[in-house]
Motif scaffolding. Structure first.
Motif, short mmCIF file in Angstrom:
data_model
loop_
_atom_site.label_atom_id
_atom_site.label_comp_id
_atom_site.label_asym_id
_atom_site.label_seq_id
_atom_site.Cartn_x
_atom_site.Cartn_y
_atom_site.Cartn_z
N GLU A 3 0.95 -1.37 -0.14
CA GLU A 3 0.01 0.08 -0.07
C GLU A 3 1.15 1.38 0.11
OE1 GLU A 3 -3.61 1.50 2.88
OE2 GLU A 3 -3.29 -0.56 2.94
N LEU A 4 1.90 0.98 0.60
CA LEU A 4 3.26 2.11 0.59
C LEU A 4 4.09 1.36 -0.05
CD1 LEU A 4 3.08 3.60 4.44
CD2 LEU A 4 2.07 4.65 2.39
N LYS A 5 4.53 1.97 -1.14
CA LYS A 5 5.51 1.18 -2.34
C LYS A 5 6.87 1.70 -2.34
CE LYS A 5 1.53 1.49 -5.17
NZ LYS A 5 0.77 0.42 -4.27
N PRO A 6 8.03 0.79 -2.54
CA PRO A 6 9.13 0.98 -2.49
C PRO A 6 9.33 2.46 -3.15
CG PRO A 6 8.83 -1.15 -2.92
CD PRO A 6 7.52 -0.70 -2.91
N GLY A 7 10.27 3.27 -2.62
CA GLY A 7 10.68 4.65 -3.03
C GLY A 7 9.60 5.64 -2.82
N GLN A 8 8.56 5.05 -2.45
CA GLN A 8 7.46 6.39 -2.08
C GLN A 8 7.65 7.32 -1.04
OE1 GLN A 8 3.44 4.58 -2.07
NE2 GLN A 8 2.27 6.48 -0.93
N HIS A 9 7.45 8.45 -0.99
CA HIS A 9 7.65 9.55 -0.23
C HIS A 9 6.63 9.53 0.95
CE1 HIS A 9 8.72 13.27 1.79
NE2 HIS A 9 7.58 13.93 1.68
N LEU A 10 7.28 9.36 2.21
CA LEU A 10 6.11 9.29 3.34
C LEU A 10 6.06 10.55 3.93
CD1 LEU A 10 7.95 6.19 4.66
CD2 LEU A 10 5.63 6.44 3.84
N SER B 185 15.40 2.27 11.49
CA SER B 185 16.26 1.34 12.45
C SER B 185 15.99 0.04 11.90
CB SER B 185 16.17 1.63 13.64
OG SER B 185 14.97 1.00 14.16
N MET B 186 14.79 -0.62 11.51
CA MET B 186 14.41 -1.77 10.88
C MET B 186 14.85 -1.94 9.48
SD MET B 186 10.74 -1.98 12.82
CE MET B 186 10.02 -3.27 11.77
N GLY B 187 15.26 -0.78 8.97
CA GLY B 187 15.46 -1.14 7.50
C GLY B 187 14.33 -0.87 6.55
N LEU B 188 13.17 -0.58 6.87
CA LEU B 188 12.07 -0.62 6.12
C LEU B 188 11.89 1.10 5.62
CD1 LEU B 188 9.58 -2.51 8.27
CD2 LEU B 188 10.54 -3.49 6.06
N VAL B 189 12.29 1.87 6.20
CA VAL B 189 12.10 3.29 5.66
C VAL B 189 13.59 3.97 5.49
CG1 VAL B 189 11.54 5.39 6.55
CG2 VAL B 189 9.89 3.65 6.48
N VAL B 190 13.77 4.71 4.51
CA VAL B 190 15.16 5.64 4.56
C VAL B 190 14.84 7.03 4.85
CG1 VAL B 190 17.05 6.30 3.21
CG2 VAL B 190 15.99 4.29 2.95
N ILE B 191 15.56 7.59 5.90
CA ILE B 191 15.43 8.91 6.03
C ILE B 191 16.45 9.64 5.50
CG2 ILE B 191 15.25 10.63 7.97
CD1 ILE B 191 13.80 8.54 9.81
N ARG B 192 16.19 10.70 4.60
CA ARG B 192 17.08 11.27 3.85
C ARG B 192 17.23 12.91 4.40
NH1 ARG B 192 14.35 10.81 -1.70
NH2 ARG B 192 12.74 11.90 -0.37
N PRO B 193 18.38 13.46 4.80
CA PRO B 193 18.31 14.93 5.51
C PRO B 193 17.75 15.88 4.61
CG PRO B 193 20.56 13.73 5.52
CD PRO B 193 19.42 12.78 4.55
N ARG B 194 16.78 16.59 5.23
CA ARG B 194 16.08 17.64 4.76
C ARG B 194 15.12 17.40 3.66
NH1 ARG B 194 20.98 19.28 5.29
NH2 ARG B 194 21.51 19.02 3.14
N ARG B 195 15.12 16.01 3.19
CA ARG B 195 14.01 15.69 2.05
C ARG B 195 13.09 14.53 2.50
NH1 ARG B 195 17.26 13.14 -2.82
NH2 ARG B 195 18.65 12.34 -1.03
N GLY B 196 12.98 14.45 3.82
CA GLY B 196 12.12 13.54 4.45
C GLY B 196 12.28 12.13 4.39
#
Length: 217
Positions: free
Chosen positions: A20-27, A52-63
Motif C-alpha cells: 500500500e506504501l510502495k518502495p521509493g514512495q515519499h512518506l 532502524s528496521m531498514g524499512l524506511v530511509v530518512i534523507r536529510p532535509r528531504r524526508g
C-alpha cells in the motif's frame, strides 16, 4: 515504547508489507498524521523506528521514503535469510517441545486451508505463523530476533513471491517436508529443506523480478 506507538508502527509496517506504501514512495508526515488521527511527533518517531528496521530511509532535509531493494541486495538478503531459517530448523528438530510440535502442525494445517481456498493473502499470513513456530522451536532468543528482523525487512518481497504462478502449491509441499523432518528429529534434513524453501535463485529469482513492478505499481 507505548502501546499506541507500537500499534502505529505495526500499521505502517503492514502498509509497506502489502504494497500500500510502495518502495521509493515519499512518506508525508502530515498526511500520515491526518490518516491516523495523531500529531506529527508520533509519526516522526515511528518513521525513525522503521528506519532502524531498514524499512524506511530518512534523507536529510528531504524526508522519509519507503526503502527500495535492488536485485543484488535482494539476492544477498534472501541468501542470509535462507541460512537463518535453516539454522532455526536444525535447532527446532532437536529442541521443540511436544506442545510446540502441535503448534507447528496446526500452523501447517491452516496453510493447507488457505491453499485449498486459493487465497494468497490468507496463505501469506498463515505462512508467517508457520515460520514463526519454527523460529520459536529453536529456543535460541538471539537467533529468533535476528531471523525476525530480516523476515520483516523482506516481507513485501516474500508476500509478492507467493503470487507467482504455482508458488502456493509448491510452498505448501515444501512445508510438508520440513514438518516431517522436524517431527522426525532430522535437523540436517530440516535445515536443507528450509534453505531451499527460502532461497531465491534461477527461475524463482526471475519470477520475483518480473513481479516487482506490481509492488511499485
Amino acid at each position: 515504547m507505548t502501546t499506541h506507538s507500537a500499534t502505529l508502527r505495526e500499521q505502517i509496517e503492514e502498509m509497506i508489507a502489502v504494497g500500500e506504501l510502495k518502495p521509493g514512495q515519499h512518506l508525508d508526515e502530515t498526511e500520515l498524521a491526518t490518516r491516523f488521527g495523531v500529531s506529527r511527533t508520533p509519526i516522526r518517531e515511528t518513521l525513525i523506528q522503521l528506519s532502524s528496521m531498514g524499512l524506511v530511509v530518512i534523507r536529510p532535509r528531504r524526508g522519509a521514503i519507503v526503502a527500495e531493494l535492488g536485485p543484488q541486495q535482494l539476492v544477498e538478503m534472501f541468501e542470509v535469510m535462507s541460512e537463518l531459517e535453516a539454522t532455526c530448523g536444525r535447532l527446532a528438530a532437536r529442541r521443540m517441545t511436544p506442545a510446540e510440535q502441535q503448534a507447528l502442525l496446526a500452523a501447517h494445517q491452516a496453510c493447507q486451508q488457505a491453499l485449498e481456498a486459493q487465497e494468497p493473502d490468507a496463505y501469506y499470513y498463515k505462512n508467517e505463523v508457520f515460520h514463526e513456530a519454527i523460529y520459536a522451536g529453536s529456543h535460541n532468543q538471539f537467533l529468533i530476533e535476528q531471523t525476525r528482523a530480516l523476515y520483516r525487512r523482506l516481507r513485501p518481497y516474500r508476500r509478492l513471491q507467493l503470487r507467482v504462478r504455482n508458488r502456493l502449491t509448491n510452498s505448501y509441499s515444501e512445508h510438508d517436508g520440513v514438518v516431517k523432518a522436524i517431527l522426525d528429529g532430522d535437523g540436517e534434513l530440516a535445515a536443507q529443506l528450509l534453505r531451499e524453501h527460502v532461497m531465491i535463485q534461477g527461475q524463482r529469482f526471475s519470477d520475483l523480478m518480473a513481479s516487482l513492478p506490481q509492488l511499485a505499481a
